[in-house]
Scaffold this active site. Structure first.
Site, PDB file in Angstrom:
ATOM      1  N   SER A  20     -18.297   5.880 -20.716  1.00  0.00           N
ATOM      2  CA  SER A  20     -18.943   6.131 -19.425  1.00  0.00           C
ATOM      3  C   SER A  20     -20.444   6.253 -19.648  1.00  0.00           C
ATOM      4  O   SER A  20     -20.911   6.483 -20.780  1.00  0.00           O
ATOM      5  CB  SER A  20     -18.399   7.433 -18.822  1.00  0.00           C
ATOM      6  N   TYR A  69     -15.390  16.014 -17.842  1.00  0.00           N
ATOM      7  CA  TYR A  69     -15.475  14.554 -17.895  1.00  0.00           C
ATOM      8  C   TYR A  69     -16.607  14.134 -18.838  1.00  0.00           C
ATOM      9  O   TYR A  69     -16.434  13.246 -19.684  1.00  0.00           O
ATOM     10  CB  TYR A  69     -15.712  13.999 -16.489  1.00  0.00           C
TER      11      TYR A  69
END
Length: 251
Positions: free
Chosen positions: A143, A156
């Site tokens: 990410s 996350y």
């Protein structure tokens, strides 16, 4: 001359392949010639239809990746069905949003278990098979939060930063044994995980203003990078994290 991007005869496991980025990656790999083993918690009829329309073979495995329990069975089922496992794409992931001062242990554990712990232990199970054969490709879906802090997504961010680190660790251990481990860092894509952001006019506008490409990514935009890293064209690429972000990190 042989096409270095041709995946004909290769067997690819893609987790979280029922929708979003996983579905886009599965379709791209199938279009390049790979047989697809789609892993997910829900029906993957749409993914199956797309893979088969591209002329690819398809096998579905229902599994909950919030636990390590099904991971070895995924590898065993794949090998039993197709005879081998050549490519693993660790795409399955979840997200929880809250201010850091309010973030719960349950939300921390849920994200870390799915995004990081299961990705490592599935890579381990697949890696044993690949190392024995002397070849294989593992592609982790990292990410932008592998590089940046973000806001309101502590677990996350930690999971994706950890996944980038694991990508490098596994590459260091396995590169000399025929197994490539790399990652893709998607930017802001139209997926279930970004629905809350896209529905927030202020946040969506701020995000779009920073993307040089001027738009959110579509799942089909990530397929080319996945095919590259899964193919012979990337045989000397190890431990890298490729950003597919519309230019976000360049700004």
């Amino acid at each position: 001359m042989t096409n270095p991007f041709d995946l004909s005869g290769r067997i690819a496991v893609v987790t979280g392949a029922n929708t979003g980025l996983g579905q886009g990656i599965a379709l791209a790999l199938a279009q390049a010639g790979a047989a697809i083993v789609a892993v997910g918690r829900s029906a993957m009829d749409e993914t199956r239809a797309g893979v088969e329309a591209a002329g690819g073979r398809f096998h579905e495995i229902r599994a909950d990746l919030s636990t390590t329990e099904p991971l070895q069975a995924i590898v065993d089922d794949t090998v039993a069905h197709f005879g081998a496992l050549d490519i693993l794409v660790n795409n399955a992931g979840i997200i929880r949003r809250a201010d850091a001062v309010d973030f719960t242990e349950a939300d921390w554990d849920a994200v870390i278990d799915t995004n990081l712990k299961s990705a490592f232990f599935l890579s381990q199970a697949a890696g044993r098979h690949m190392l024995e054969r002397g070849r294989g490709k593992i592609v982790n879906i990292a990410s932008l939060l592998s590089f940046q802090g973000g806001i309101r997504i502590p677990s996350y961010t930690a999971s994706k930063s950890g996944l980038a680190g694991l990508t490098k660790l596994l590459a260091c251990e396995w590169a000399g044994r025929g197994v490539n481990v790399n990652a893709i860092a998607p930017g802001y894509f139209v997926t279930n995980n970004t629905q809350a952001l896209r529905e927030d006019p202020e946040r969506s506008s701020a995000i779009l203003a920073r993307i040089p490409a001027g738009r959110w990514g579509e799942p089909s935009d990530i397929g080319g990078a996945a095919v590259f890293l899964a193919s012979a064209a990337a045989d000397y690429v190890h431990g890298t994290v490729i950003a597919v972000d519309g230019g976000w990190l360049a700004r």
